[in-house]
Design an enzyme around this catalytic site. Structure first.
Site, short mmCIF file in Angstrom:
data_model
loop_
_atom_site.label_atom_id
_atom_site.label_comp_id
_atom_site.label_asym_id
_atom_site.label_seq_id
_atom_site.Cartn_x
_atom_site.Cartn_y
_atom_site.Cartn_z
N GLY A 243 49.38 39.29 25.02
CA GLY A 243 50.62 39.45 25.94
C GLY A 243 52.20 39.79 26.30
N GLU A 280 45.70 39.40 20.16
CA GLU A 280 45.21 39.46 20.39
C GLU A 280 45.60 40.87 21.74
OE1 GLU A 280 41.77 37.75 21.34
OE2 GLU A 280 42.98 36.14 23.16
N PRO A 281 46.63 41.58 21.17
CA PRO A 281 47.49 42.19 22.29
C PRO A 281 46.35 43.27 22.63
CG PRO A 281 47.65 43.24 20.58
CD PRO A 281 46.81 41.93 20.26
N GLY A 282 46.50 42.98 23.95
CA GLY A 282 46.31 44.54 25.11
C GLY A 282 47.07 45.73 25.77
N ARG A 283 47.56 45.56 26.21
CA ARG A 283 48.76 46.08 26.93
C ARG A 283 49.39 47.58 25.80
NH1 ARG A 283 50.46 45.02 31.95
NH2 ARG A 283 49.89 42.88 31.72
N ARG A 320 47.80 47.79 40.42
CA ARG A 320 49.65 47.11 39.74
C ARG A 320 50.65 46.58 40.50
NH1 ARG A 320 51.46 47.42 35.98
NH2 ARG A 320 51.62 45.44 35.50
N TYR A 324 51.09 43.16 41.75
CA TYR A 324 51.76 42.03 41.25
C TYR A 324 53.41 42.66 41.38
CZ TYR A 324 47.57 41.97 38.28
OH TYR A 324 46.31 41.50 37.73
N CYS A 351 42.99 53.92 53.76
CA CYS A 351 43.61 53.73 54.37
C CYS A 351 44.04 52.26 54.69
CB CYS A 351 41.91 53.82 55.30
SG CYS A 351 40.96 54.95 55.26
N GLU A 352 44.92 52.14 54.12
CA GLU A 352 46.21 50.72 54.04
C GLU A 352 47.64 51.06 53.63
OE1 GLU A 352 43.58 47.80 52.07
OE2 GLU A 352 45.44 47.16 51.45
#
Ligand code: LLP
Length: 426
Positions: A243, A280-283, A320, A324, A351-352
């Site tokens: 996190g 447990e870091p990811g980012r 992202r 978000y 296409c949006e």
């Protein structure tokens, strides 16, 4: 009028005398020419340095959260650098095992692990299973009764604290699908159940309060909320989850992995927790290690409104911003130090209208069609959350280090797009 801040670029980014960007000693424009765009370019030594920092800060047992970025090469890299791997689905487990990571270096997560996923995890003798529901207890017990080895488990507990982050990225508030609540007594019942069960060994408690959290205080609050349980059961292990946030745009700052670990360990010591502290870091491991290189295809000024700059990727390689409202910077690898006086909206080719990469980007005045344009800090949750929307081909990934680049994920092909289709052909 600012230039792109260096703290948003990978560790081994360098600007040549002519203003061009290299990553890991490889010229970004040359990589874009060789591998095409869009292209994820990772600084391999940056990835390795962050893994080593995590191991130094937390010790053995710290796991890399593979959901942030996973491919065979990344799983191997994290394992080589001494991290365990957190996998949250059968798919992530498969990739980690395929990469040759031993089962005992894996931590199996998930709020709804299927019987098949639990079977895979037990057959691989994963190091830890993080149990998230009473239904999961039932499934593990049934599998062990059927002859599979009894796992070592952590109980995922929801501390009921509010982390300062996006609503979708919060997991530690009482109203959450994750974990057993401390507030309603579920955590105590889960611990009792694990203690009584012959189908598992209880190693301790796990909590994850959310993602992209900048404020170390939120982790300290979680430690405070869980300390009574962790100390009462004399847990061997206590994981604070992942996190830790990272800066994405100019002006943001975040604690380092080392600062985060120090704050968490201090809080644990202060609360009387003597368990081994895990995380447990990811980012924080992968985000700033990569940039995405796109090519500009159209520039459409709308009088009195704004200018739209379209690139050859979009929400399929970085969802992202749409999901978000996340912000990014943009710059030109051909002149990294250029002032960026113009304001434009950088959009993709889908296409949006929601297909936005940067809502309000600052770009150099001479930005032109055909330019390679890059967004930094795209190493986490871009490639892994990518899609085939509009049958756009998923980009390749290269790892650059000391002047050479290796392709670790090839670009998807048109044949890949129909590879799973089952149809009668004339
Ligand atoms: N551990 C658990 C149990 C998790 O659920 C997560 C992230 C992590 C560790 C790693 O968190 P990190 O260190 O990467 O923040 N797609 C979102 C992020 C979702 C995170 C989900 N769980 C995004 O793009 O921001």
């Amino acid at each position: 009028m600012s230039v792109i801040p260096p703290y948003l670029l990978p560790d081994n980014a360098a600007i040549a005398a002519d203003g061009r960007l290299s990553i890991g000693g490889c010229d970004v424009l040359e990589l874009a020419a060789e591998y095409g765009t869009p292209l994820f370019i990772y600084d391999e030594h940056h990835l390795r340095a962050r893994c080593r920092e995590a191991v130094a800060a937390f010790g053995d047992g710290v796991a890399y959260a593979t959901k942030a970025f996973l491919c065979t090469a990344m799983a191997q890299l994290a394992h080589e650098e001494g991290m365990q791997l957190d996998v949250a689905t059968g798919g992530e487990l498969h990739v980690a095992l395929h990469a040759g990571v031993p089962g005992d270096r894996l931590v199996m997560h998930g709020n709804n692990k299927s019987e098949a996923e639990l079977r895979m995890a037990l057959e691989a003798s994963v190091g830890r299973i993080v149990v998230d529901s009473f239904d999961e207890f039932d499934r593990i017990e049934a599998l062990v009764a059927a002859g599979l080895p009894a796992p070592t488990v952590l109980i995922r507990v929801n501390p009921g604290v509010d982390a300062h982050t996006h609503e979708y990225l919060q997991t530690g508030v009482p109203d959450s699908k994750f974990g057993f609540g401390v507030g309603d007594g579920a955590a105590d019942r889960a611990v009792d159940r694990a203690h009584e069960s012959h189908a598992m060994h209880l190693a301790g408690i796990h909590a994850h309060i959310g993602s992209q959290v900048f404020v170390v205080d939120s982790f300290v609050k979680a430690v405070g909320a869980l300390a009574p349980l962790v100390t009462r059961i004399r847990a061997d292990e206590f994981s604070i989850g992942g996190g830790l946030g990272v800066p994405y745009v100019e002006g943001e700052s975040a604690p380092t992995i080392t600062e985060w670990a120090d704050a968490v360990k201090r809080a644990c010591a202060g609360a009387g927790i003597q368990s081994r502290i895990l995380a447990e870091p990811g980012r924080a491991i992968v985000a700033r290690a990569a940039i995405t290189a796109y090519r500009v295809g159209t520039i459409k000024p709308i009088d009195g409104v704004r200018t739209y700059v379209s690139v050859d990727g979009g929400m399929s390689d970085n969802p992202r911003p749409v999901l978000y409202g996340s912000g990014y910077e943009a710059f030109l690898p051909r002149s990294v130090g250029a002032e960026r006086p113009n304001r434009v909206r950088i959009v993709g080719k889908h296409c949006e209208s929601g297909d936005v990469i940067v809502q309000d980007a600052r770009v150099p005045a001479d930005l032109t069609v055909g330019d390679v344009l890059a967004t930094p800090v795209t190493g986490a949750y871009g490639h892994t959350m990518g899609s085939n929307y509009n049958m756009v081909l998923r980009p390749p990934v290269v790892f650059a280090r000391t002047g050479s680049a290796r392709l670790v994920v090839r670009r998807e092909t048109f044949s890949d797009l129909v590879a799973r289709d089952v149809a009668e052909m004339e």
